[in-house]
Motif scaffolding. Sequence first.
Motif, PDB file in Angstrom:
ATOM      1  N   ALA A 169      -6.114  -3.719  -5.990  1.00 26.73           N
ATOM      2  CA  ALA A 169      -4.726  -2.860  -5.739  1.00 26.73           C
ATOM      3  C   ALA A 169      -3.100  -3.576  -4.827  1.00 26.73           C
ATOM      4  O   ALA A 169      -2.862  -3.929  -5.066  1.00 26.73           O
ATOM      5  CB  ALA A 169      -5.229  -1.683  -5.190  1.00 26.73           C
ATOM      6  N   ALA A 170      -4.821  -4.184  -3.666  1.00 29.97           N
ATOM      7  CA  ALA A 170      -3.430  -4.996  -3.093  1.00 29.97           C
ATOM      8  C   ALA A 170      -3.074  -6.719  -3.695  1.00 29.97           C
ATOM      9  O   ALA A 170      -1.377  -6.111  -2.974  1.00 29.97           O
ATOM     10  CB  ALA A 170      -4.288  -5.637  -1.656  1.00 29.97           C
ATOM     11  N   ARG A 171      -3.389  -6.752  -4.811  1.00 26.40           N
ATOM     12  CA  ARG A 171      -3.401  -8.239  -4.984  1.00 26.40           C
ATOM     13  C   ARG A 171      -1.613  -8.136  -6.297  1.00 26.40           C
ATOM     14  O   ARG A 171      -0.933  -8.576  -6.635  1.00 26.40           O
ATOM     15  CB  ARG A 171      -4.253  -9.282  -5.875  1.00 26.40           C
ATOM     16  N   HIS A 197      -3.912  -8.129   3.429  1.00 30.23           N
ATOM     17  CA  HIS A 197      -4.287  -7.389   2.915  1.00 30.23           C
ATOM     18  C   HIS A 197      -2.690  -6.251   3.489  1.00 30.23           C
ATOM     19  O   HIS A 197      -2.036  -5.532   3.341  1.00 30.23           O
ATOM     20  CB  HIS A 197      -4.910  -5.930   3.341  1.00 30.23           C
ATOM     21  N   HIS A 198      -2.573  -6.391   4.762  1.00 29.92           N
ATOM     22  CA  HIS A 198      -1.065  -6.131   6.015  1.00 29.92           C
ATOM     23  C   HIS A 198       0.174  -7.130   5.148  1.00 29.92           C
ATOM     24  O   HIS A 198       1.264  -6.381   5.508  1.00 29.92           O
ATOM     25  CB  HIS A 198      -1.263  -5.993   7.245  1.00 29.92           C
ATOM     26  N   ILE A 199       0.036  -7.584   4.303  1.00 25.99           N
ATOM     27  CA  ILE A 199       1.203  -8.681   3.900  1.00 25.99           C
ATOM     28  C   ILE A 199       1.898  -6.716   3.039  1.00 25.99           C
ATOM     29  O   ILE A 199       3.471  -7.996   2.606  1.00 25.99           O
ATOM     30  CB  ILE A 199       0.998  -9.144   2.590  1.00 25.99           C
ATOM     31  N   ARG A 200       1.434  -6.506   2.320  1.00 27.27           N
ATOM     32  CA  ARG A 200       2.147  -5.224   2.271  1.00 27.27           C
ATOM     33  C   ARG A 200       3.379  -4.382   2.085  1.00 27.27           C
ATOM     34  O   ARG A 200       3.881  -3.712   2.414  1.00 27.27           O
ATOM     35  CB  ARG A 200       0.990  -4.249   1.159  1.00 27.27           C
ATOM     36  N   HIS A 201       2.668  -4.631   3.671  1.00 30.62           N
ATOM     37  CA  HIS A 201       3.964  -3.505   4.828  1.00 30.62           C
ATOM     38  C   HIS A 201       4.869  -4.316   5.551  1.00 30.62           C
ATOM     39  O   HIS A 201       5.838  -3.474   5.950  1.00 30.62           O
ATOM     40  CB  HIS A 201       2.964  -3.124   5.756  1.00 30.62           C
ATOM     41  N   GLN A 202       5.535  -5.646   4.596  1.00 30.95           N
ATOM     42  CA  GLN A 202       6.687  -6.321   4.603  1.00 30.95           C
ATOM     43  C   GLN A 202       8.071  -5.513   4.136  1.00 30.95           C
ATOM     44  O   GLN A 202       9.025  -6.024   3.901  1.00 30.95           O
ATOM     45  CB  GLN A 202       5.913  -7.360   4.553  1.00 30.95           C
ATOM     46  N   VAL A 203       7.354  -5.018   3.379  1.00 37.05           N
ATOM     47  CA  VAL A 203       8.536  -4.184   1.891  1.00 37.05           C
ATOM     48  C   VAL A 203       8.383  -2.144   2.586  1.00 37.05           C
ATOM     49  O   VAL A 203       7.365  -1.603   2.682  1.00 37.05           O
ATOM     50  CB  VAL A 203       8.225  -4.320   0.915  1.00 37.05           C
ATOM     51  N   LEU A 204       9.543  -1.480   1.633  1.00 40.46           N
ATOM     52  CA  LEU A 204       9.649  -0.191   1.988  1.00 40.46           C
ATOM     53  C   LEU A 204       8.573   0.191   1.283  1.00 40.46           C
ATOM     54  O   LEU A 204       8.556  -0.308   0.441  1.00 40.46           O
ATOM     55  CB  LEU A 204      10.404   0.180   2.037  1.00 40.46           C
ATOM     56  N   PRO A 205       7.378   1.555   1.298  1.00 39.95           N
ATOM     57  CA  PRO A 205       6.603   1.879   0.923  1.00 39.95           C
ATOM     58  C   PRO A 205       6.984   2.778  -0.521  1.00 39.95           C
ATOM     59  O   PRO A 205       8.382   3.272  -0.008  1.00 39.95           O
ATOM     60  CB  PRO A 205       5.868   2.897   1.622  1.00 39.95           C
ATOM     61  N   GLY A 206       6.446   2.668  -1.361  1.00 42.60           N
ATOM     62  CA  GLY A 206       6.956   4.115  -1.899  1.00 42.60           C
ATOM     63  C   GLY A 206       6.379   4.707  -2.903  1.00 42.60           C
ATOM     64  O   GLY A 206       4.645   5.002  -2.955  1.00 42.60           O
ATOM     65  N   ILE A 207       6.863   5.406  -3.344  1.00 38.65           N
ATOM     66  CA  ILE A 207       6.349   7.315  -4.232  1.00 38.65           C
ATOM     67  C   ILE A 207       5.504   6.341  -5.480  1.00 38.65           C
ATOM     68  O   ILE A 207       4.155   6.970  -5.610  1.00 38.65           O
ATOM     69  CB  ILE A 207       6.819   8.015  -4.889  1.00 38.65           C
ATOM     70  N   THR A 208       5.847   5.402  -6.104  1.00 35.03           N
ATOM     71  CA  THR A 208       5.265   5.103  -7.656  1.00 35.03           C
ATOM     72  C   THR A 208       4.860   3.305  -7.352  1.00 35.03           C
ATOM     73  O   THR A 208       6.015   2.897  -6.213  1.00 35.03           O
ATOM     74  CB  THR A 208       4.934   4.906  -8.687  1.00 35.03           C
ATOM     75  N   GLY A 209       3.800   2.694  -8.020  1.00 37.89           N
ATOM     76  CA  GLY A 209       4.275   1.303  -7.821  1.00 37.89           C
ATOM     77  C   GLY A 209       3.044   0.492  -9.134  1.00 37.89           C
ATOM     78  O   GLY A 209       2.493   0.964  -9.678  1.00 37.89           O
ATOM     79  N   LEU A 210       2.911  -0.889  -8.929  1.00 42.90           N
ATOM     80  CA  LEU A 210       2.668  -1.053  -9.739  1.00 42.90           C
ATOM     81  C   LEU A 210       1.024  -1.171 -10.004  1.00 42.90           C
ATOM     82  O   LEU A 210       0.440  -0.895 -10.229  1.00 42.90           O
ATOM     83  CB  LEU A 210       1.901  -2.946  -8.915  1.00 42.90           C
ATOM     84  N   TRP A 211       0.704  -0.579  -8.585  1.00 42.74           N
ATOM     85  CA  TRP A 211      -1.601  -0.365  -8.696  1.00 42.74           C
ATOM     86  C   TRP A 211      -1.159   1.175  -9.643  1.00 42.74           C
ATOM     87  O   TRP A 211      -1.884   1.586  -9.832  1.00 42.74           O
ATOM     88  CB  TRP A 211      -1.338   0.101  -6.850  1.00 42.74           C
ATOM     89  N   GLN A 212       0.085   1.850  -9.230  1.00 41.29           N
ATOM     90  CA  GLN A 212      -1.103   3.573 -10.134  1.00 41.29           C
ATOM     91  C   GLN A 212      -0.446   3.353 -11.702  1.00 41.29           C
ATOM     92  O   GLN A 212      -1.096   4.607 -12.000  1.00 41.29           O
ATOM     93  CB  GLN A 212       1.333   4.737  -9.666  1.00 41.29           C
ATOM     94  N   ILE A 213       0.693   2.686 -11.762  1.00 41.25           N
ATOM     95  CA  ILE A 213       0.197   2.428 -13.425  1.00 41.25           C
ATOM     96  C   ILE A 213      -0.707   1.251 -13.701  1.00 41.25           C
ATOM     97  O   ILE A 213      -0.527   0.938 -14.817  1.00 41.25           O
ATOM     98  CB  ILE A 213       2.447   1.422 -13.863  1.00 41.25           C
ATOM     99  N   SER A 214      -0.964   0.865 -13.226  1.00 42.58           N
ATOM    100  CA  SER A 214      -2.103  -0.057 -13.495  1.00 42.58           C
ATOM    101  C   SER A 214      -3.211   0.549 -13.192  1.00 42.58           C
ATOM    102  O   SER A 214      -4.395  -0.427 -13.243  1.00 42.58           O
ATOM    103  CB  SER A 214      -2.320  -1.513 -12.844  1.00 42.58           C
ATOM    104  N   LEU A 239       6.245   0.788   7.035  1.00 40.51           N
ATOM    105  CA  LEU A 239       7.327  -0.795   6.635  1.00 40.51           C
ATOM    106  C   LEU A 239       6.880  -1.341   7.920  1.00 40.51           C
ATOM    107  O   LEU A 239       6.705  -0.900   9.043  1.00 40.51           O
ATOM    108  CB  LEU A 239       8.806  -0.750   6.555  1.00 40.51           C
ATOM    109  N   HIS A 240       6.351  -2.638   8.262  1.00 38.75           N
ATOM    110  CA  HIS A 240       6.408  -2.984   9.423  1.00 38.75           C
ATOM    111  C   HIS A 240       5.259  -2.614  10.130  1.00 38.75           C
ATOM    112  O   HIS A 240       5.056  -2.411  11.268  1.00 38.75           O
ATOM    113  CB  HIS A 240       7.063  -3.812  10.323  1.00 38.75           C
TER     114      HIS A 240
END
Length: 480
Positions: free
Chosen positions: A446-448, A418-435, A328-329
């Motif tokens: 993946a960033a989109r 790409h750094h916009i993704r750091h504005q939220v808490l990272p996760g174990i899984t996400g849309l990237w992982q299921i797509s 995060l951040h």
Amino acid sequence: MKKLPSQTSRFIADIRAPHRFRWLHLANQPWYRISILLLSDLFAIGGAWLMAVYFNQFYSPLPPELVWWVWLGMPSLFWVFSAIILIFFAYGGLYSPSPSSQNYIRTAKVITLVYLLSLVFSYFYDPKLDPPRSLFFTAWISSVILVMGFRLIITLIFGQIQPKNSKVKVFLIANASRLKKLSQVMEKRSYYKIVGAALASTANSPTTLQAIMRSGAIEVLAEDLPQTALASTLYWNLRRGGIALRLLPSSREILYRRGIPEIFAGLPTLRVQTSVLVGWDYRFKRCLDIIGSLLGIIVLCPLFLGVAIAIQLSSPGPVFFRQERIGLHGKVFQMWKFRTMVTNAHKLQAELEGQNESEDGVLFKIKKDPRIIPIGHFLRKSSIDELPQLFNVLIGQMSLVGPRPLPLRDVERFEEWHHIRHQVLPGITGLWQISGRSDIEDFSDAARLDLYYIDNWSLNLDLDILVETVRIVVFGKGAY
């Protein structure tokens, strides 16, 4: 008076008016899917009522005026509630083959609506009638919890046993330069089948609408729709045909969707505001993270022990692997994993950079990585190596769902956006992982997905991602 071009001698209905009553393509769906979902919902509601009746016996019984008959041991009021809820589910598309049938929050809203309407009806039926509050609230809350829980399980099962010939039919609308890319993306998904396509410039033409209707599409996926005098023309025409419209949004469109229509100084505007209970949905997400990670650690303790022994037998070195990741951040933290590579893997990576299979070089991926230890292939394929991150979730460094935290080496190659993704808490899984997980070759794709997740975040989206993640992990799709 001169007739408008669209007028004919027959009556033309309001564009918002529905066609004759239809069950949203239910007749064209696999009977087993509808039957299982119906039975699942019925058993869930039945279980909720049995719980309510059991707890209510310690207070006051159901008034005789509300027990018109008893069938299979259940009072008539249960069957009335069940019938109304199931009808509302069917009419609301919750038995359709579309992914919208997985909208767990909508099921909760429908059940809540039925119970609240019952209060209004009971007042007009007999103002002196006072149904037991303990029965009402227990049945209501239990119905919501059990129906959502059963549907989560059924969705997971359907995701794996769904026949190849029962794919969701999708019609694409986009610019010529994007149609091929979208088609390739959809073809990689086992759930969907492209049944037609049209250019965005022709989206509102009668020819395109007829092509959509003839294709048998369940959903339309559209991007860059042209500006028209009535922007929602396509939406209303599709809604009359019982076809869902999905838009690939821009950031501006996302703001539009969050707006509340209001007249301001005589002008139609959209007021974007926060919810009344601002932040409570996120607090609930954090509570789920804590409870989920704690339960996961407790339940998976025997598995952790077995994996630790297997790693020790497979390769000398520590059981766990700690790596600096960006959270995060942009804050650096130590992310935990089960070790799947040799102990000097980091030093060997520099020698293997020339074999990197990532298109843009941001990520480091090699399908046949020589650094992986024998047990490591299984751990990575099954994603068991990621389970120690439950400790990161528990202490607040990560969430169960969010953008995947990446190593410093990868982040150094980021583009600015790409750094916009750091504005939220990272996760174990996400849309990237299921797509697509490792099938995604360009990090910008993946960033989109991460940015889409942030823009459209909801608890329902998190539940969808968690269910799909379980299915992918169980059947080992897309990891190496």
